[in-house]
Design a protein around this motif. Sequence first.
Motif, PDB file in Angstrom:
ATOM      1  N   PRO A  98       0.842  -1.204   0.000  1.00 15.43           N
ATOM      2  CA  PRO A  98       0.000   0.000   0.000  1.00 15.43           C
ATOM      3  C   PRO A  98       0.876   1.252   0.000  1.00 15.43           C
ATOM      4  O   PRO A  98       1.930   1.267   0.640  1.00 15.43           O
ATOM      5  N   ARG A  99       0.483   2.269  -0.724  1.00 21.50           N
ATOM      6  CA  ARG A  99       1.265   3.510  -0.728  1.00 21.50           C
ATOM      7  C   ARG A  99       1.325   4.080   0.677  1.00 21.50           C
ATOM      8  O   ARG A  99       0.325   4.075   1.397  1.00 21.50           O
ATOM      9  N   PRO A 100       2.488   4.572   1.103  1.00 20.99           N
ATOM     10  CA  PRO A 100       2.609   5.092   2.465  1.00 20.99           C
ATOM     11  C   PRO A 100       1.765   6.352   2.673  1.00 20.99           C
ATOM     12  O   PRO A 100       1.848   7.293   1.888  1.00 20.99           O
ATOM     13  N   ALA A 101       0.966   6.337   3.715  1.00 20.29           N
ATOM     14  CA  ALA A 101       0.116   7.485   4.041  1.00 20.29           C
ATOM     15  C   ALA A 101       0.962   8.604   4.630  1.00 20.29           C
ATOM     16  O   ALA A 101       2.008   8.365   5.239  1.00 20.29           O
ATOM     17  N   LEU A 102       0.503   9.827   4.443  1.00 22.51           N
ATOM     18  CA  LEU A 102       1.084  10.953   5.166  1.00 22.51           C
ATOM     19  C   LEU A 102       0.751  10.776   6.645  1.00 22.51           C
ATOM     20  O   LEU A 102      -0.303  10.223   6.993  1.00 22.51           O
TER      21      LEU A 102
ATOM     22  N   GLU B 133      -7.619  -0.875  10.949  1.00 24.91           N
ATOM     23  CA  GLU B 133      -8.807  -1.714  11.154  1.00 24.91           C
ATOM     24  C   GLU B 133      -8.769  -2.973  10.281  1.00 24.91           C
ATOM     25  O   GLU B 133      -9.188  -4.044  10.696  1.00 24.91           O
ATOM     26  N   LYS B 134      -8.207  -2.837   9.068  1.00 27.69           N
ATOM     27  CA  LYS B 134      -8.144  -3.962   8.121  1.00 27.69           C
ATOM     28  C   LYS B 134      -6.800  -4.699   8.178  1.00 27.69           C
ATOM     29  O   LYS B 134      -6.521  -5.539   7.340  1.00 27.69           O
ATOM     30  N   ASN B 135      -5.936  -4.342   9.145  1.00 35.26           N
ATOM     31  CA  ASN B 135      -4.602  -4.954   9.320  1.00 35.26           C
ATOM     32  C   ASN B 135      -3.630  -4.680   8.177  1.00 35.26           C
ATOM     33  O   ASN B 135      -2.599  -5.345   8.074  1.00 35.26           O
ATOM     34  N   VAL B 136      -3.942  -3.721   7.340  1.00 30.09           N
ATOM     35  CA  VAL B 136      -3.050  -3.368   6.237  1.00 30.09           C
ATOM     36  C   VAL B 136      -1.750  -2.771   6.780  1.00 30.09           C
ATOM     37  O   VAL B 136      -0.702  -2.872   6.145  1.00 30.09           O
ATOM     38  N   HIS B 137      -1.806  -2.203   7.969  1.00 28.97           N
ATOM     39  CA  HIS B 137      -0.620  -1.582   8.578  1.00 28.97           C
ATOM     40  C   HIS B 137       0.469  -2.606   8.914  1.00 28.97           C
ATOM     41  O   HIS B 137       1.584  -2.218   9.241  1.00 28.97           O
ATOM     42  N   THR B 138       0.162  -3.893   8.810  1.00 31.40           N
ATOM     43  CA  THR B 138       1.129  -4.937   9.180  1.00 31.40           C
ATOM     44  C   THR B 138       2.116  -5.278   8.068  1.00 31.40           C
ATOM     45  O   THR B 138       3.021  -6.087   8.285  1.00 31.40           O
ATOM     46  N   ILE B 139       1.933  -4.672   6.887  1.00 27.83           N
ATOM     47  CA  ILE B 139       2.860  -4.934   5.780  1.00 27.83           C
ATOM     48  C   ILE B 139       3.578  -3.644   5.398  1.00 27.83           C
ATOM     49  O   ILE B 139       3.047  -2.557   5.587  1.00 27.83           O
ATOM     50  N   PRO B 140       4.788  -3.762   4.856  1.00 28.25           N
ATOM     51  CA  PRO B 140       5.516  -2.555   4.461  1.00 28.25           C
ATOM     52  C   PRO B 140       4.795  -1.821   3.332  1.00 28.25           C
ATOM     53  O   PRO B 140       4.197  -2.443   2.461  1.00 28.25           O
ATOM     54  N   PRO B 141       4.834  -0.493   3.357  1.00 31.17           N
ATOM     55  CA  PRO B 141       4.257   0.266   2.246  1.00 31.17           C
ATOM     56  C   PRO B 141       5.088   0.050   0.984  1.00 31.17           C
ATOM     57  O   PRO B 141       6.241  -0.381   1.053  1.00 31.17           O
ATOM     58  N   GLY B 142       4.493   0.370  -0.162  1.00 30.22           N
ATOM     59  CA  GLY B 142       5.172   0.116  -1.419  1.00 30.22           C
ATOM     60  C   GLY B 142       5.302   1.324  -2.315  1.00 30.22           C
ATOM     61  O   GLY B 142       4.575   2.307  -2.184  1.00 30.22           O
ATOM     62  N   LEU B 143       6.228   1.220  -3.237  1.00 27.08           N
ATOM     63  CA  LEU B 143       6.393   2.210  -4.297  1.00 27.08           C
ATOM     64  C   LEU B 143       5.158   2.205  -5.184  1.00 27.08           C
ATOM     65  O   LEU B 143       4.724   3.233  -5.697  1.00 27.08           O
ATOM     66  N   THR B 144       4.588   1.030  -5.365  1.00 28.62           N
ATOM     67  CA  THR B 144       3.337   0.867  -6.095  1.00 28.62           C
ATOM     68  C   THR B 144       2.526  -0.189  -5.354  1.00 28.62           C
ATOM     69  O   THR B 144       3.031  -0.860  -4.464  1.00 28.62           O
ATOM     70  N   GLY B 145       1.270  -0.299  -5.722  1.00 28.92           N
ATOM     71  CA  GLY B 145       0.424  -1.266  -5.048  1.00 28.92           C
ATOM     72  C   GLY B 145      -0.840  -1.564  -5.834  1.00 28.92           C
ATOM     73  O   GLY B 145      -1.080  -0.992  -6.903  1.00 28.92           O
ATOM     74  N   TRP B 146      -1.645  -2.451  -5.300  1.00 29.20           N
ATOM     75  CA  TRP B 146      -2.878  -2.869  -5.957  1.00 29.20           C
ATOM     76  C   TRP B 146      -3.830  -1.683  -6.130  1.00 29.20           C
ATOM     77  O   TRP B 146      -4.459  -1.522  -7.181  1.00 29.20           O
TER      78      TRP B 146
END
Length: 186
Positions: free
Chosen positions: A108-112, A124-137
């Motif tokens: 996922p793109r890194p949030a500000l 809430e969706k546990n997306v924070h458990t993976i590293p952010p990406g340069l690109t993503g789905w």
Amino acid sequence: MKRCFDLLLAVCATLILLLPILITALCVKLTSRGPAVYWSDRVGKNNVIFKMPKFRSMRIDTPAVATHLLSNPDQYLTPIGSFLRKSSLDELPQLWSILNGDMSFVGPRPALYNQHDLIALRTEKNVHTIPPGLTGWAQVNGRDELPIPVKVELDAYYLQHQSFLLDMRILLMTFFKVLRRDGITH
């Protein structure tokens, strides 16, 4: 395996793109006041804040908010800012974040740091458990055009289905999206 792939690809990309990176840095420096690279506070894995570099496409007096929250984002663009964003050249310094381990090529793109709604939904969706990406789905399925809840659903899909093949598909889709400049609003 993903980290090894990220390191190998980041080293290769840095070597291949070294001349465009240097030229872009020089162009940014020559066309506007301030540093060539802007270090943005972003939310990484497990909601840890890290400094993410980008070539500066906005003036140095731009408020530190998501571009879509600015009343007139075009007034803050540097002379080459629009080109940098549309060509995605502003993203090249993020190779450093990948080498450093703060980011991956795909995620996922890194949030500000101040995008509280996005951060809360991702947590809430546990997306924070993976590293952010340069690109993503989410990037290849709408980029800037997507509302935040839709982005998070796409990020959650990636979390549940991540694989080497999906990463390769996303990287390939990203390449063609960048060539066509799809989904870029500013």
